[in-house]
Design a protein around this motif. Structure first.
Motif, short mmCIF file in Angstrom:
data_model
loop_
_atom_site.label_atom_id
_atom_site.label_comp_id
_atom_site.label_asym_id
_atom_site.label_seq_id
_atom_site.Cartn_x
_atom_site.Cartn_y
_atom_site.Cartn_z
N LEU A 12 0.79 -1.23 0.00
CA LEU A 12 0.00 0.00 0.00
C LEU A 12 0.83 1.28 0.00
O LEU A 12 0.42 2.27 -0.56
CB LEU A 12 -0.96 0.00 1.19
CG LEU A 12 -2.22 -0.84 0.99
CD1 LEU A 12 -3.07 -0.85 2.25
CD2 LEU A 12 -3.03 -0.34 -0.18
N GLU A 13 1.99 1.26 0.66
CA GLU A 13 2.77 2.50 0.76
C GLU A 13 3.78 2.64 -0.37
O GLU A 13 4.54 3.60 -0.43
CB GLU A 13 3.47 2.59 2.11
CG GLU A 13 2.50 2.80 3.27
CD GLU A 13 1.44 3.87 2.99
OE1 GLU A 13 1.82 4.96 2.52
OE2 GLU A 13 0.24 3.60 3.20
N ARG A 14 3.83 1.67 -1.28
CA ARG A 14 4.82 1.75 -2.36
C ARG A 14 4.26 2.54 -3.54
O ARG A 14 3.07 2.77 -3.67
CB ARG A 14 5.16 0.34 -2.84
CG ARG A 14 5.81 -0.45 -1.76
CD ARG A 14 6.94 -1.27 -2.31
NE ARG A 14 7.12 -2.46 -1.52
CZ ARG A 14 7.45 -3.62 -2.03
NH1 ARG A 14 7.61 -3.75 -3.33
NH2 ARG A 14 7.61 -4.66 -1.26
N ARG A 15 5.20 2.92 -4.41
CA ARG A 15 4.79 3.61 -5.63
C ARG A 15 4.79 2.62 -6.79
O ARG A 15 5.53 1.62 -6.76
CB ARG A 15 5.75 4.75 -5.93
CG ARG A 15 5.38 6.00 -5.16
CD ARG A 15 6.42 7.07 -5.27
NE ARG A 15 6.39 7.87 -4.06
CZ ARG A 15 5.51 8.83 -3.81
NH1 ARG A 15 4.60 9.12 -4.71
NH2 ARG A 15 5.54 9.50 -2.68
N PRO A 16 3.98 2.89 -7.82
CA PRO A 16 3.85 1.93 -8.92
C PRO A 16 5.18 1.47 -9.51
O PRO A 16 5.33 0.30 -9.84
CB PRO A 16 3.03 2.69 -9.96
CG PRO A 16 2.21 3.61 -9.16
CD PRO A 16 3.05 4.01 -7.97
N ARG A 17 6.17 2.38 -9.60
CA ARG A 17 7.41 1.96 -10.25
C ARG A 17 8.20 0.96 -9.42
O ARG A 17 9.14 0.34 -9.91
CB ARG A 17 8.27 3.18 -10.60
CG ARG A 17 8.74 3.97 -9.41
CD ARG A 17 9.90 4.89 -9.78
NE ARG A 17 10.31 5.65 -8.64
CZ ARG A 17 9.85 6.86 -8.36
NH1 ARG A 17 8.98 7.44 -9.15
NH2 ARG A 17 10.27 7.49 -7.29
N GLU A 18 7.82 0.83 -8.13
CA GLU A 18 8.51 -0.14 -7.29
C GLU A 18 7.84 -1.51 -7.32
O GLU A 18 8.23 -2.39 -6.56
CB GLU A 18 8.55 0.38 -5.84
CG GLU A 18 9.33 1.67 -5.69
CD GLU A 18 9.01 2.43 -4.41
OE1 GLU A 18 9.76 3.35 -4.10
OE2 GLU A 18 8.00 2.11 -3.75
N LEU A 19 6.84 -1.67 -8.18
CA LEU A 19 6.11 -2.93 -8.22
C LEU A 19 6.42 -3.70 -9.50
O LEU A 19 6.79 -3.11 -10.51
CB LEU A 19 4.60 -2.66 -8.19
CG LEU A 19 4.06 -1.82 -7.04
CD1 LEU A 19 2.55 -1.66 -7.20
CD2 LEU A 19 4.37 -2.46 -5.71
N SER A 20 6.26 -5.03 -9.45
CA SER A 20 6.41 -5.84 -10.65
C SER A 20 5.15 -5.68 -11.51
O SER A 20 4.14 -5.14 -11.05
CB SER A 20 6.59 -7.30 -10.27
OG SER A 20 5.38 -7.78 -9.72
N GLY A 21 5.23 -6.17 -12.73
CA GLY A 21 4.10 -6.06 -13.65
C GLY A 21 2.84 -6.69 -13.08
O GLY A 21 1.76 -6.12 -13.14
#
Lengths: 319, 365
Positions: B127-136
């Motif tokens: 929840l606290e991460r930004r989209p670019r820190e997530l996998s596809g």
């Protein structure tokens, strides 16, 4: 066994290779440096030497002629004289007002123009071309034209103001200590907003269409779409644009130099025009050099913090 | 959730029809896949349902409301995009909260809904991460969450899996299917991948050149394609189509080609073949309904092997019958070589006949 030790040693050498000292790195690439040497020499002569010479001059009292070999060592006298003079404070205030106001309004107007030109409408190409004119016209020519537009007796703007009944007599834009700086800032904004517009138009091209559509489905109003999607996306290009505008404004000379020459009574002097006047008008080379060095330091500091702020996002992305 | 009805919808750009008089009904809780090659009008159709494009003609009904003239935000839909379209400057939490904020819900209600959606999709730790820190895959789940959090009447999905790698795509396919089953959601799903449509959807709408070709369950579309386009588009490998001529010999019809061989048809297929508007028909057969003989056999037609593709448990053989390529599946123990002469026997019960002029399927009735 020897293979094993070789393996054990490699992480160590990798770590030491990570932070080698600058000179050993240069030595390792000495042939490469040889290739760029001619360019390096040219740059030393045209960039490094003038910087060095300006710094040197700022520590000397110079005679008011070009016999610079008669200069006398003055230590920090030039700096103390400059920093304590009342003109310095007025010019600095002018420069700050000039830079901040020009940058802010150029950026806001440029962004507004880019946003209005981003939508499809008939005659968009023509509008785009028209709004580009201020930036492509020679600054010197434009300054002369504006000088006439502002003229207290023959100026179109003053005449219009009278015709429309705003004033009873033509306004004295440029020969008045109160209005001269803002009049010049208007000209500067007129000239620079089209640069900001071009930058922001390029930035707008990169806003992904799908994001705007997603926001539309999510129920965002046009203002919310701009505030939550478009504007954050323009952050990078906005910062670059503001930096370039600020540097250009800090260093601008053409408009004030041609339109008022810093007058009346120093009211429209900004740093560069003042330095120019000190050096080439009053032959106070040492004081002018001290001014230039202070400006140089301020600009470098500004640029450093700005670039650092600009690249912070990139580093986070790389991690 | 709600029913969605497209009534004769049209989207044209001048004389070009992107969507040409399409009508279909998506029942409440149904998963419908719009499938077709690129440029067939499927994404345009979805955008029309979403209200992202102005419609030239027709009406769209969601639930009991005609939404044709409503803005996207008033249609009570949620959309999942191909490249996820997450707001890059917002955290996952704020991405999920955004549609609720735009509807001016109170803060504690937003928080409650966001956490509930995050729990369903198993993204609470993100929840606290930004989209670019997530996998596809994680980004795709957040995109689903942003759609889910709104509790919309219909979910619109525009190729949501096509940016994922092959392995993740299969995994997310089951997750979306599960998502549909658990929520009993009405979903309209656009894909160019017929396999996705066949495996996930309750019904599929096959589109081509702006026209709706066939709208039916995946099984019916697979078993009874209405025309040669659908026949060649659905199924992997595609159905083989052989253009032939029909000649009547007494009560029986036979198929022939320039090579001069004759393929007698069963009584049922005779009835079908004689319904063709001209003497041109197209024989369609799936790879599994064709038998390959290595010597001349009665009721089989000559062919020449072009390529042999072993895939492990099945070997696919491509062979030329006249100018047309026919794909046959073989047991890997049968050895066939390129340029070998073989004879193909078509299963009369399971073969398809199409009108050579109109390309429509021929029926016996």
């Amino acid at each position: 066994m020897s293979i094993a030790t070789g393996r054990a040693a490699s992480p160590l050498s990798a770590r030491s290779a990570k932070k080698p000292n600058v000179f050993s790195r240069m030595a390792a690439h000495r042939t490469d440096y040889l290739y760029v040497l001619p360019a390096l020499i040219v740059m030393m002569v045209v960039i490094a030497y003038p910087i060095y010479y300006t710094i040197e001059l700022s520590f000397y009292r110079t005679p008011p002629n070009l016999q610079l070999r008669d200069k006398v060592w003055a230590g920090f006298d030039n700096y103390t004289a400059v920093l304590s003079s009342s003109v310095f404070h007025e010019v600095t205030l002018n420069t700050v007002i000039w830079t901040v106001a020009s940058t802010f309004f150029s950026f806001v107007l440029g962004l507004g123009a880019a946003l209005s030109l981003h939508r499809e409408f008939i005659g968009r190409g023509l509008f785009r071309a028209l709004l580009m004119i201020p930036y492509v016209v020679s600054a010197v020519a434009a300054s002369y034209v504006w000088k006439w537009l502002y003229h207290s007796d023959f100026g179109v703007i003053g005449a219009l103001a009278v015709q429309l009944g705003f004033t009873s007599e033509p306004i004295n834009f440029l020969d008045n200590r109160q209005t001269v700086l803002s009049s010049l800032i208007v000209v500067n904004i007129w000239r620079e907003f089209s640069f900001a517009m071009v930058m922001m138009m390029a930035g707008l091209q990169t806003v992904p269409e799908q994001l705007l559509r997603a926001a539309q489905v999510d129920g965002a109003t046009p203002w919310n779409r701009f505030w939550h999607v478009t504007f954050p996306h323009l952050k990078g290009v906005s910062m670059v644009t503001v930096l370039l505008l600020m540097v250009a404004n800090f260093n601008s000379i053409i408009i004030p130099f041609i339109m008022t020459g810093g007058g009346p009574a120093d009211a429209s002097h900004i740093w560069i025009t003042h330095i120019y006047q000190l050096a080439f008008g009053r032959q106070q080379w040492g004081a002018a050099a001290a001014y230039a060095v202070i400006l140089f330091i301020v600009m470098m500091a500004l640029g450093y913090f700005y670039v650092k702020a600009l690249t912070r996002g990139d580093e986070a992305r790389q991690e | 959730m709600a029913q969605v009805v497209l009534q004769d919808i049209v989207k044209s750009y001048g004389s070009l029809y992107a969507v040409n008089h399409v009508s279909l009904t998506v029942d409440d809780g149904e998963f419908v896949a719009l499938v077709g090659p690129s440029g067939c009008g499927k994404t345009t159709t979805l955008n029309l349902v979403a209200g992202l494009l102005p419609m030239t003609d027709g009406d769209i009904v969601i639930g009991d409301r005609i939404v044709t003239d409503l803005d996207p935000k008033d249609r009570d839909i949620a959309m999942v995009f191909q490249n996820y379209a997450l707001y890059p400057n917002k955290t996952v939490y704020k991405n999920l909260a955004f549609p609720l904020q735009m509807r001016k819900l109170p803060k504690d209600e937003i928080d409650q809904k966001v956490r509930a959606a995050a729990k369903v999709l198993d993204i609470v730790p993100l929840l606290e991460r930004r989209p670019r820190e997530l996998s596809g895959g994680q980004q795709q789940r957040v995109a689903l969450g942003r759609a889910l959090v709104r509790d919309p009447r219909v979910f619109l999905m525009d190729e949501p899996l096509s940016n994922l790698d092959a392995k993740l795509r299969v995994q997310m396919r089951t997750e979306i299917k599960r998502f549909h089953q658990d929520l009993n959601a009405t979903i309209i799903y656009v894909t160019h991948d017929q396999l996705e449509a066949v495996t996930m959807a309750d019904k599929m709408a096959v589109m081509n050149k702006g026209f709706l070709q066939q709208y039916d369950t995946p099984k019916n579309v697979f078993d009874n394609p209405v025309n040669t386009f659908v026949a060649s588009f659905i199924g992997s490998p595609a159905m083989s189509l052989v253009p032939l001529e029909v000649v009547q010999r007494g009560d029986q019809a036979v198929l022939t080609n320039e090579a001069g061989w004759e393929l007698p048809l069963s009584a049922m297929n005779t009835r079908k073949a004689l319904k063709a508007t001209t003497n041109k028909v197209v024989l369609g057969a799936r790879h599994s309904t064709i038998k390959l003989h290595k010597s001349e056999t009665v009721g089989a037609v000559p062919a020449r092997v072009y390529t042999v593709e072993p895939t492990g448990d099945i070997t696919f053989v491509q062979a030329f019958v006249g100018e047309a390529v026919v794909i046959v599946s073989l047991d890997p123990t049968v050895i066939v070589r390129p340029d070998e002469d073989v004879w193909l026997e078509f299963d009369q019960e399971r073969m398809h006949l199409f009108d050579g002029e109109t390309t429509m399927a021929l029926s016996a009735a």
